[in-house]
Design a protein around this motif. Sequence first.
Motif, short mmCIF file in Angstrom:
data_model
loop_
_atom_site.label_atom_id
_atom_site.label_comp_id
_atom_site.label_asym_id
_atom_site.label_seq_id
_atom_site.Cartn_x
_atom_site.Cartn_y
_atom_site.Cartn_z
N PHE A 9 0.84 -1.20 0.00
CA PHE A 9 0.00 0.00 0.00
C PHE A 9 0.88 1.24 0.00
O PHE A 9 1.75 1.38 0.84
CB PHE A 9 -0.90 -0.03 1.24
N PRO A 10 0.65 2.16 -0.92
CA PRO A 10 1.52 3.34 -1.00
C PRO A 10 1.24 4.32 0.13
O PRO A 10 0.10 4.49 0.55
CB PRO A 10 1.17 3.94 -2.35
N ALA A 11 2.27 4.94 0.59
CA ALA A 11 2.11 5.94 1.65
C ALA A 11 1.45 7.20 1.12
O ALA A 11 0.91 7.98 1.90
CB ALA A 11 3.47 6.28 2.25
N PHE A 12 1.45 7.38 -0.20
CA PHE A 12 0.86 8.59 -0.79
C PHE A 12 -0.60 8.76 -0.40
O PHE A 12 -1.04 9.86 -0.07
CB PHE A 12 0.99 8.56 -2.32
N LEU A 55 -6.30 10.88 12.18
CA LEU A 55 -5.57 10.03 13.13
C LEU A 55 -5.31 8.64 12.53
O LEU A 55 -4.21 8.10 12.64
CB LEU A 55 -6.34 9.90 14.44
N LEU A 56 -6.31 8.08 11.88
CA LEU A 56 -6.14 6.77 11.25
C LEU A 56 -5.11 6.82 10.13
O LEU A 56 -4.31 5.90 9.97
CB LEU A 56 -7.48 6.26 10.72
N ALA A 57 -5.11 7.90 9.35
CA ALA A 57 -4.12 8.05 8.28
C ALA A 57 -2.72 8.18 8.87
O ALA A 57 -1.76 7.61 8.34
CB ALA A 57 -4.45 9.26 7.41
N ALA A 58 -2.59 8.91 9.97
CA ALA A 58 -1.28 9.06 10.62
C ALA A 58 -0.81 7.72 11.18
O ALA A 58 0.38 7.38 11.08
CB ALA A 58 -1.36 10.11 11.72
N LEU A 59 -1.73 6.96 11.75
CA LEU A 59 -1.37 5.63 12.25
C LEU A 59 -0.97 4.71 11.09
O LEU A 59 -0.06 3.89 11.23
CB LEU A 59 -2.53 5.02 13.03
N ALA A 60 -1.65 4.84 9.96
CA ALA A 60 -1.31 4.03 8.79
C ALA A 60 0.10 4.36 8.30
O ALA A 60 0.83 3.47 7.86
CB ALA A 60 -2.32 4.24 7.68
N LEU A 61 0.48 5.61 8.40
CA LEU A 61 1.84 5.99 8.02
C LEU A 61 2.87 5.39 8.97
O LEU A 61 3.99 5.09 8.58
CB LEU A 61 1.99 7.51 7.99
N ARG A 70 -2.05 -1.42 7.78
CA ARG A 70 -2.19 -0.14 7.08
C ARG A 70 -3.46 -0.13 6.23
O ARG A 70 -4.21 0.84 6.24
CB ARG A 70 -0.97 0.11 6.21
N ARG A 71 -3.73 -1.22 5.55
CA ARG A 71 -4.94 -1.30 4.72
C ARG A 71 -6.19 -1.25 5.60
O ARG A 71 -7.16 -0.57 5.26
CB ARG A 71 -4.92 -2.58 3.89
#
Length: 168
Positions: A9-12, A55-61, A70-71
Amino acid sequence: MSRFPRQPFPAFTAVFLLVACLAALASALYAQYGLGMRPCVLCVAERFPFAVAALLAALALGTARMVATRRALMWLAAVTLGLNALIAFYHVGVEQFWWESAVCAASAPPQTVADQTFDLADAMSRPIEDAPCDQPAWSFHGMTMASLNIAYSSLLALLVVLSLRRRR
């Protein structure tokens, strides 16, 4: 077996979602404190899903090596944004008088033009509960902030889902 190899999964997507959610929160706070627009209870409720998705996006990073985690976090962020679109739709229904709000006060009777003066200090001193949900603080050709939030949240959720589906 798929002819395309499974890609991580891309970090973009996570970075894009984080920036988009923080931009939505910043614009809401600027409208409130910079422009003096008083939010109602539903306006404030529409901010929480953006904070959760950010917050979820930051945790995914932060889960660089755990692709499945991450997915899952990004799927939760997409669901959160979809719920935000539903809250915004409910808010638009209240603004358009399709139904009455179960959580907001109704608006006061209309004032005359002579009574309509804007005082920023007075507006900032009143509690949020005083702001009626059926009178938008801002409108441009019938588009209110809540109706724009429907489109924005839906688009973000769709982009995240498409990105997740593409990487399968």
